[in-house]
Design a protein around this motif. Structure first.
Motif, short mmCIF file in Angstrom:
data_model
loop_
_atom_site.label_atom_id
_atom_site.label_comp_id
_atom_site.label_asym_id
_atom_site.label_seq_id
_atom_site.Cartn_x
_atom_site.Cartn_y
_atom_site.Cartn_z
N THR A 131 0.83 -1.15 0.09
CA THR A 131 -0.04 -0.16 0.14
C THR A 131 0.84 1.23 0.02
OG1 THR A 131 -1.66 -0.99 1.26
CG2 THR A 131 -1.85 1.22 1.39
N LEU A 132 0.78 2.07 -1.01
CA LEU A 132 1.41 3.42 -1.16
C LEU A 132 0.46 4.44 -0.92
CD1 LEU A 132 2.62 1.33 -3.39
CD2 LEU A 132 4.13 3.23 -3.62
N LEU A 133 0.97 5.27 0.16
CA LEU A 133 0.26 6.57 0.45
C LEU A 133 1.27 7.95 0.08
CD1 LEU A 133 -1.93 7.08 3.37
CD2 LEU A 133 -0.08 8.72 3.03
N GLY A 134 0.58 8.66 -0.76
CA GLY A 134 1.24 9.92 -0.94
C GLY A 134 0.63 11.19 -0.48
N PHE A 135 1.10 12.14 0.12
CA PHE A 135 0.61 13.19 0.71
C PHE A 135 1.46 14.56 0.39
CE2 PHE A 135 3.09 11.69 4.17
CZ PHE A 135 3.81 12.77 4.58
N SER A 136 0.76 15.61 0.22
CA SER A 136 1.39 16.79 0.40
C SER A 136 0.57 18.10 1.30
CB SER A 136 1.27 17.54 -1.27
OG SER A 136 1.64 18.56 -1.36
N ASP A 139 3.77 23.43 4.77
CA ASP A 139 4.82 23.56 5.80
C ASP A 139 4.33 23.92 7.15
OD1 ASP A 139 6.78 22.61 4.04
OD2 ASP A 139 7.38 24.84 3.63
N SER A 140 3.05 24.92 7.02
CA SER A 140 2.34 25.27 8.33
C SER A 140 1.88 24.30 9.01
CB SER A 140 1.67 26.56 8.13
OG SER A 140 0.83 26.20 7.05
N TRP A 141 1.23 23.09 8.30
CA TRP A 141 0.70 22.11 8.85
C TRP A 141 1.27 21.15 9.74
CZ3 TRP A 141 -4.11 20.52 5.51
CH2 TRP A 141 -4.79 21.59 5.05
N GLN A 142 1.95 21.54 10.86
CA GLN A 142 2.90 20.70 11.54
C GLN A 142 2.01 19.77 12.43
OE1 GLN A 142 6.18 20.69 11.39
NE2 GLN A 142 5.91 22.02 9.57
N ARG A 143 0.85 20.33 12.90
CA ARG A 143 0.13 19.24 13.57
C ARG A 143 -0.30 18.30 13.04
NH1 ARG A 143 -4.91 18.75 14.39
NH2 ARG A 143 -5.63 20.61 13.33
N GLN A 144 -0.88 18.64 11.69
CA GLN A 144 -1.54 17.65 10.83
C GLN A 144 -0.57 16.71 10.31
OE1 GLN A 144 -2.14 20.97 10.58
NE2 GLN A 144 -4.36 21.24 9.97
N ARG A 145 0.63 17.20 10.09
CA ARG A 145 1.58 16.12 9.68
C ARG A 145 2.14 15.26 10.76
NH1 ARG A 145 4.83 17.21 5.47
NH2 ARG A 145 4.46 19.43 5.80
N HIS A 146 2.16 15.72 11.90
CA HIS A 146 2.29 15.01 12.93
C HIS A 146 1.36 13.80 13.29
CE1 HIS A 146 3.69 13.45 17.22
NE2 HIS A 146 2.30 13.74 17.38
N ASP A 147 0.14 14.24 13.26
CA ASP A 147 -0.96 13.07 13.39
C ASP A 147 -0.90 12.08 12.27
OD1 ASP A 147 -1.51 14.62 15.69
OD2 ASP A 147 -3.41 15.67 14.67
N LEU A 148 -0.94 12.63 11.20
CA LEU A 148 -0.62 11.67 10.11
C LEU A 148 0.20 10.63 10.21
CD1 LEU A 148 -1.76 10.61 7.30
CD2 LEU A 148 -0.32 12.72 6.10
N ARG A 149 1.46 10.99 10.52
CA ARG A 149 2.73 10.40 10.62
C ARG A 149 2.72 9.38 11.43
NH1 ARG A 149 7.48 10.43 13.84
NH2 ARG A 149 9.00 9.28 13.16
N SER A 150 1.91 9.74 12.87
CA SER A 150 1.72 8.85 13.95
C SER A 150 0.75 7.74 13.66
CB SER A 150 0.86 9.50 15.10
OG SER A 150 1.81 10.60 15.58
N LYS A 151 -0.36 8.18 12.95
CA LYS A 151 -1.21 7.14 12.25
C LYS A 151 -0.86 6.03 11.56
CE LYS A 151 -5.27 8.59 13.96
NZ LYS A 151 -6.50 7.95 14.91
N LEU A 182 -8.34 14.81 5.45
CA LEU A 182 -7.02 15.19 4.70
C LEU A 182 -7.31 14.37 3.04
CD1 LEU A 182 -3.90 14.49 6.67
CD2 LEU A 182 -4.99 16.81 6.18
N ALA A 183 -8.49 14.17 2.86
CA ALA A 183 -9.00 13.47 1.67
C ALA A 183 -8.31 14.16 0.53
CB ALA A 183 -10.26 13.22 1.51
N ALA A 184 -8.29 15.35 0.37
CA ALA A 184 -8.00 16.40 -0.80
C ALA A 184 -6.71 16.28 -1.03
CB ALA A 184 -8.66 17.68 -0.64
N ARG A 185 -5.93 15.66 0.10
CA ARG A 185 -4.44 15.92 0.03
C ARG A 185 -3.53 14.38 0.08
NH1 ARG A 185 -2.29 21.01 0.49
NH2 ARG A 185 -3.90 22.63 1.06
N ILE A 186 -4.38 13.51 0.12
CA ILE A 186 -3.86 12.09 0.04
C ILE A 186 -4.25 11.19 -0.86
CG2 ILE A 186 -3.89 9.99 1.52
CD1 ILE A 186 -3.74 11.67 4.09
N LYS A 187 -3.26 10.37 -1.31
CA LYS A 187 -3.66 9.66 -2.58
C LYS A 187 -2.82 8.18 -2.19
CE LYS A 187 -5.31 12.63 -5.44
NZ LYS A 187 -5.54 13.70 -4.54
#
Length: 307
Positions: A131-136, A139-151, A182-187
């Protein structure tokens, strides 16, 4: 007040809250420092989950966690926080406060049980898919980036490239994407590798910290086999089982279950899992008997929605 006990089957052990604690542990290999919330969840997974709608007296929880070195105030604070996080519900009877599981906590615990007993720590039946997951993310979305990485870590993903993560097998991350909005930013793609141009062994080594994963398994196996050799696990079975399960799930929740054929020979997860299951089996009935004598539980009342 007399004790109202009801003992059910003890098949599912525990789960942990993977939203708060999904980072790979930073403590040195071999040092077990379980968080109070993980211990409380392990307690409920061991002794309450399969009871079928029971709540347990706060004093019972304090007693059991005290056996593994957690103080009364820390337990009380943890219970309050877990109620606030929607993991536990309160129920008062007379002057006593009881705690029961919420549907969210039940899902977490059953997922943990699945990972322990069904999935296991060794992936022998991988079908070759990834399963490959790409996201964009800005830079200001540090909390969302952390939450996504944790998941993603919880679901077994490793970083293939910046913004592109990969996990073995077909992983359903639709719930994660919806939860984080984050549906609009993840494939997400499910694919197989072209092994004529892709060195999978090297890819695995580069995307996951195999040395750290192996070290945690080896340390677990060394510590618990040494304890078993001295009969040090038999003195207080309810405390032993609580620590055993909490530590084990703390390890496997950060293990991506990589395909066994792409891991180094003598991967230590296999021996560690055998040790875990052996001691878990040895302590199951003794811990159940102690819990039957120690725990004050009552039937769960309908939830009126009050936190």
């Amino acid at each position: 007040m007399g004790r109202d006990r009801h003992r059910g089957p003890d098949r599912t052990l525990t789960g942990v809250e993977h939203v708060e604690d999904a980072e790979i542990p930073s403590e040195p290999a071999g040092v077990a420092q379980p968080r109070p919330q993980s211990l409380v969840l392990a307690f409920f997974g061991n002794h309450i989950l399969e009871e079928g709608g029971r709540c347990v007296y706060s004093g019972s929880i304090i007693d059991v966690l005290g056996r593994v070195g957690v103080g009364e105030q820390a337990v009380r604070s943890t219970l309050t926080r877990m109620v606030g996080r929607g993991l536990l519900r309160r129920q008062r009877q007379g002057r006593r406060m009881y705690f029961g599981l919420t549907p969210q906590a039940v899902r977490i615990l059953r997922d943990g049980g699945r990972r322990i007993w069904q999935d296991g720590a060794v992936n022998e039946d991988w079908d070759g898919t990834w399963t490959l997951l790409g996201f964009s993310l800005p830079d200001s979305w540090q909390r969302q980036r952390h939450d996504l990485r944790s998941k993603l870590i919880w679901y077994g993903f490793g970083a293939l490239f910046s913004g592109l993560w990969i996990a073995p097998g077909r992983v359903d991350v639709s719930g994660v994407i919806a939860e984080l909005d984050l549906a609009a930013r993840i494939k997400v793609f499910h694919a197989t590798a072209d092994e004529t141009t892709t060195d999978i062994d090297r890819m695995v080594q580069e995307s996951w910290d195999l040395e750290a994963i192996a070290a945690r398994y080896a340390a677990f196996d060394k510590r618990w086999t040494a304890l078993e050799a001295t009969d040090g696990h038999t003195g207080d079975p309810i405390a032993t089982r609580l620590l055993l399960v909490t530590e084990w799930l703390g390890i496997i929740r950060t293990d991506p279950r990589l395909p066994a054929r792409h891991l180094p020979a003598e991967w230590p997860a296999r021996a560690a899992q055998e040790t875990f299951r052996r001691i878990a089996a040895e302590t199951q009935e003794p811990a159940r008997r102690v819990a039957g004598e120690l725990l004050d539980t009552v039937p769960e009342e309908p939830d009126d929605g009050t936190p």
